[in-house]
Design a protein around this motif. Sequence first.
Motif, PDB file in Angstrom:
ATOM      1  N   ILE A   1       1.735  11.322  -1.586  1.00  0.00           N
ATOM      2  CA  ILE A   1       2.469  10.197  -1.010  1.00  0.00           C
ATOM      3  C   ILE A   1       2.479   9.082  -2.048  1.00  0.00           C
ATOM      4  O   ILE A   1       1.442   8.492  -2.360  1.00  0.00           O
ATOM      5  N   GLN A   2       3.653   8.827  -2.606  1.00  0.00           N
ATOM      6  CA  GLN A   2       3.774   7.817  -3.643  1.00  0.00           C
ATOM      7  C   GLN A   2       4.763   6.745  -3.198  1.00  0.00           C
ATOM      8  O   GLN A   2       5.835   7.045  -2.682  1.00  0.00           O
ATOM      9  N   ALA A   3       4.370   5.507  -3.422  1.00  0.00           N
ATOM     10  CA  ALA A   3       5.156   4.368  -2.953  1.00  0.00           C
ATOM     11  C   ALA A   3       6.436   4.192  -3.766  1.00  0.00           C
ATOM     12  O   ALA A   3       6.555   4.644  -4.909  1.00  0.00           O
ATOM     13  N   ALA A   4       7.379   3.468  -3.171  1.00  0.00           N
ATOM     14  CA  ALA A   4       8.686   3.245  -3.788  1.00  0.00           C
ATOM     15  C   ALA A   4       8.612   2.645  -5.190  1.00  0.00           C
ATOM     16  O   ALA A   4       9.381   3.047  -6.075  1.00  0.00           O
ATOM     17  N   PRO A   5       7.712   1.676  -5.470  1.00  0.00           N
ATOM     18  CA  PRO A   5       7.666   1.110  -6.819  1.00  0.00           C
ATOM     19  C   PRO A   5       7.410   2.150  -7.910  1.00  0.00           C
ATOM     20  O   PRO A   5       7.907   2.010  -9.030  1.00  0.00           O
ATOM     21  N   LEU A   6       6.651   3.192  -7.592  1.00  0.00           N
ATOM     22  CA  LEU A   6       6.402   4.228  -8.584  1.00  0.00           C
ATOM     23  C   LEU A   6       7.689   4.975  -8.926  1.00  0.00           C
ATOM     24  O   LEU A   6       7.951   5.284 -10.098  1.00  0.00           O
ATOM     25  N   ASP A   7       8.497   5.247  -7.918  1.00  0.00           N
ATOM     26  CA  ASP A   7       9.777   5.913  -8.159  1.00  0.00           C
ATOM     27  C   ASP A   7      10.677   5.072  -9.053  1.00  0.00           C
ATOM     28  O   ASP A   7      11.340   5.578  -9.961  1.00  0.00           O
ATOM     29  N   VAL A   8      10.692   3.770  -8.800  1.00  0.00           N
ATOM     30  CA  VAL A   8      11.538   2.875  -9.588  1.00  0.00           C
ATOM     31  C   VAL A   8      11.023   2.780 -11.021  1.00  0.00           C
ATOM     32  O   VAL A   8      11.801   2.815 -11.985  1.00  0.00           O
ATOM     33  N   THR A   9       9.710   2.677 -11.179  1.00  0.00           N
ATOM     34  CA  THR A   9       9.130   2.600 -12.518  1.00  0.00           C
ATOM     35  C   THR A   9       9.417   3.866 -13.317  1.00  0.00           C
ATOM     36  O   THR A   9       9.806   3.808 -14.496  1.00  0.00           O
ATOM     37  N   LYS A  10       9.245   5.017 -12.682  1.00  0.00           N
ATOM     38  CA  LYS A  10       9.547   6.287 -13.363  1.00  0.00           C
ATOM     39  C   LYS A  10      11.017   6.348 -13.759  1.00  0.00           C
ATOM     40  O   LYS A  10      11.358   6.814 -14.855  1.00  0.00           O
ATOM     41  N   ASP A  11      11.887   5.874 -12.882  1.00  0.00           N
ATOM     42  CA  ASP A  11      13.318   5.852 -13.165  1.00  0.00           C
ATOM     43  C   ASP A  11      13.627   4.960 -14.356  1.00  0.00           C
ATOM     44  O   ASP A  11      14.435   5.305 -15.227  1.00  0.00           O
ATOM     45  N   SER A  12      12.975   3.806 -14.427  1.00  0.00           N
ATOM     46  CA  SER A  12      13.187   2.892 -15.548  1.00  0.00           C
ATOM     47  C   SER A  12      12.765   3.535 -16.867  1.00  0.00           C
ATOM     48  O   SER A  12      13.495   3.490 -17.867  1.00  0.00           O
ATOM     49  N   ILE A  13      11.600   4.135 -16.869  1.00  0.00           N
ATOM     50  CA  ILE A  13      11.049   4.686 -18.106  1.00  0.00           C
ATOM     51  C   ILE A  13      11.870   5.850 -18.637  1.00  0.00           C
ATOM     52  O   ILE A  13      12.061   5.996 -19.852  1.00  0.00           O
ATOM     53  N   GLN A  14      12.401   6.663 -17.731  1.00  0.00           N
ATOM     54  CA  GLN A  14      13.108   7.859 -18.190  1.00  0.00           C
ATOM     55  C   GLN A  14      14.437   7.545 -18.859  1.00  0.00           C
ATOM     56  O   GLN A  14      14.985   8.361 -19.583  1.00  0.00           O
TER      57      GLN A  14
ATOM     58  N   ALA B   1       5.613  -2.809  -9.661  1.00  0.00           N
ATOM     59  CA  ALA B   1       4.325  -2.401  -9.116  1.00  0.00           C
ATOM     60  C   ALA B   1       4.011  -3.253  -7.895  1.00  0.00           C
ATOM     61  O   ALA B   1       4.279  -4.456  -7.891  1.00  0.00           O
ATOM     62  N   SER B   2       3.468  -2.612  -6.876  1.00  0.00           N
ATOM     63  CA  SER B   2       3.119  -3.324  -5.639  1.00  0.00           C
ATOM     64  C   SER B   2       1.753  -2.855  -5.159  1.00  0.00           C
ATOM     65  O   SER B   2       1.349  -1.718  -5.405  1.00  0.00           O
ATOM     66  N   THR B   3       1.051  -3.728  -4.455  1.00  0.00           N
ATOM     67  CA  THR B   3      -0.240  -3.363  -3.885  1.00  0.00           C
ATOM     68  C   THR B   3      -0.458  -4.169  -2.612  1.00  0.00           C
ATOM     69  O   THR B   3      -0.023  -5.317  -2.516  1.00  0.00           O
ATOM     70  N   GLY B   4      -1.099  -3.564  -1.631  1.00  0.00           N
ATOM     71  CA  GLY B   4      -1.329  -4.258  -0.364  1.00  0.00           C
ATOM     72  C   GLY B   4      -1.288  -3.290   0.801  1.00  0.00           C
ATOM     73  O   GLY B   4      -1.634  -2.110   0.667  1.00  0.00           O
TER      74      GLY B   4
ATOM     75  N   ASP C   1     -11.359   7.466  -1.290  1.00  0.00           N
ATOM     76  CA  ASP C   1      -9.961   7.465  -0.863  1.00  0.00           C
ATOM     77  C   ASP C   1      -9.053   7.168  -2.045  1.00  0.00           C
ATOM     78  O   ASP C   1      -9.354   6.327  -2.883  1.00  0.00           O
ATOM     79  N   THR C   2      -7.925   7.875  -2.094  1.00  0.00           N
ATOM     80  CA  THR C   2      -6.943   7.679  -3.157  1.00  0.00           C
ATOM     81  C   THR C   2      -5.702   7.034  -2.569  1.00  0.00           C
ATOM     82  O   THR C   2      -5.227   7.436  -1.516  1.00  0.00           O
ATOM     83  N   SER C   3      -5.156   6.053  -3.269  1.00  0.00           N
ATOM     84  CA  SER C   3      -4.053   5.269  -2.743  1.00  0.00           C
ATOM     85  C   SER C   3      -2.691   5.840  -3.116  1.00  0.00           C
ATOM     86  O   SER C   3      -2.575   6.873  -3.766  1.00  0.00           O
ATOM     87  N   THR C   4      -1.654   5.129  -2.694  1.00  0.00           N
ATOM     88  CA  THR C   4      -0.268   5.571  -2.836  1.00  0.00           C
ATOM     89  C   THR C   4       0.477   4.837  -3.945  1.00  0.00           C
ATOM     90  O   THR C   4       1.597   5.217  -4.279  1.00  0.00           O
ATOM     91  N   ASN C   5      -0.115   3.814  -4.497  1.00  0.00           N
ATOM     92  CA  ASN C   5       0.594   2.903  -5.404  1.00  0.00           C
ATOM     93  C   ASN C   5       0.036   2.831  -6.814  1.00  0.00           C
ATOM     94  O   ASN C   5       0.551   2.095  -7.647  1.00  0.00           O
ATOM     95  N   ASP C   6      -0.996   3.597  -7.093  1.00  0.00           N
ATOM     96  CA  ASP C   6      -1.754   3.363  -8.296  1.00  0.00           C
ATOM     97  C   ASP C   6      -1.031   3.802  -9.557  1.00  0.00           C
ATOM     98  O   ASP C   6      -0.427   4.866  -9.613  1.00  0.00           O
ATOM     99  N   MET C   7      -1.156   2.965 -10.564  1.00  0.00           N
ATOM    100  CA  MET C   7      -0.610   3.311 -11.863  1.00  0.00           C
ATOM    101  C   MET C   7      -1.286   2.486 -12.940  1.00  0.00           C
ATOM    102  O   MET C   7      -1.826   1.411 -12.684  1.00  0.00           O
ATOM    103  N   VAL C   8      -1.269   3.036 -14.131  1.00  0.00           N
ATOM    104  CA  VAL C   8      -1.659   2.298 -15.331  1.00  0.00           C
ATOM    105  C   VAL C   8      -0.478   2.349 -16.284  1.00  0.00           C
ATOM    106  O   VAL C   8       0.078   3.415 -16.541  1.00  0.00           O
ATOM    107  N   LEU C   9      -0.069   1.193 -16.768  1.00  0.00           N
ATOM    108  CA  LEU C   9       1.037   1.096 -17.709  1.00  0.00           C
ATOM    109  C   LEU C   9       0.537   0.470 -19.005  1.00  0.00           C
ATOM    110  O   LEU C   9      -0.188  -0.532 -18.977  1.00  0.00           O
TER     111      LEU C   9
END
Length: 410
Positions: free
Chosen positions: A60-73, A121-124, A233-241
């Motif tokens: 389960i991955q949050a929307a910001p991750l999809d957008v970030t991946k889209d930007s990078i590609q 990126a979002s968190t909360g 517990d593992t979250s849905t929004n985590d990333m390192v850039l």
Amino acid sequence: MKTLQRVASIKKIEQGNIVTPQGFKTAGVHAGLRYSKKDLGIILSDIPASVAAVYTQSVIQAAPLDVTKDSIQVEGKLQGIIVNSACANACTGKQGLKDAYEMRNLAASKFDLAPHYLAVASTGVIGEYMKMDKIKRGIELLEPSPADKDAIDFEQAILTTDTVTKNCAYSVEIDGVTVTMGGAAKGSGMIHPNMATMLGFITTDAAIESADLQLALSTITDQTFNQITVDGDTSTNDMVLVLANGKAGNQALSPTHPQWDTFIQLLKQTSESLAKQIAKDGEGATKLIECNVFGTESKHAAQIIAKTIIGSNLVKTAAYGADANWGRIIAAMGRSGIDFNPQQVTIAFGDLVVLEDGEPVDFSEEIAKAYLEQDLLVINVTLKEGSETGTAWGCDLTYDYVKINASYRS
């Protein structure tokens, strides 16, 4: 010996942060997503930068991750990262994805950038929709600068249940010029290996192509960010850039560069510092726990055993109570999935040996308790299976952890 000399040249920059490397600026503001604290921030590079990223392993991955991946590609470059706290924008369906793209576009418009040069990126809290009117007003308030005070504002804006901001900076000489790396992170609860509930942002003025930067980040992630745990517990929004803008002027780094290992160590030291700060600030925590495992056949085995020990609730509660209950440590090792000979296990709290070659050792409970009451607890485990080592970091489990998470949304 040559490699050791290069690693030793890495210098910690006191009071350094995400804008210490050349060509970066940042800001953090109160947009109204939280009651009074800062909740929206941005990092900007003066020019498009090479980028590397690692993401949560949750399905389960949050929307910001999809957008970030889209930007990078699109181009393999980024020039900015727009970040909010208070709302994870996770499990929010089509509207959530639309909001994440709008957040990217609003920031791109504000700073006159192509949208694909922005990461989001979002968190909360999970399952709540973004308050886009406040996001829009907040983005208009952002006025990034390379000043330390603005870096502090950014660090504060990305926090959730964290009690302190997390930052670091290091420098090293490569190709006769100074290469600098800085970082900022958030994370306190819902922390577990395979990318935990963290946001990590690293900037560097090193010259390096995105593919090589990604190789470097992938090389050290399993030894740093994936070696911390707070609560399993593992979250849905985590990333390192990681952003690298090349402003230092070194020759482009790659695995064939004579100082490639130096850069790897620079990135590892920066990542390890941020990871340990996250582990130390675990929700309700009173101490940082480090577990070192020596003498395994493979590094993977050592890392798995160390993470299992650090992640054990029984070990964590014993640490909180300053109880030298080594039985909980060897019990955790036994369920790690790694095969070893129990008759060849030695366990020590710091230098205080409590189990040697599978046999209990007569030790002073008073000395052990005094050691365990410190805010840094080191557990050393030695096997006789091989020559590999591994380390993991975590924290104790306290009454306050329950209090914090029982009322997280209220």
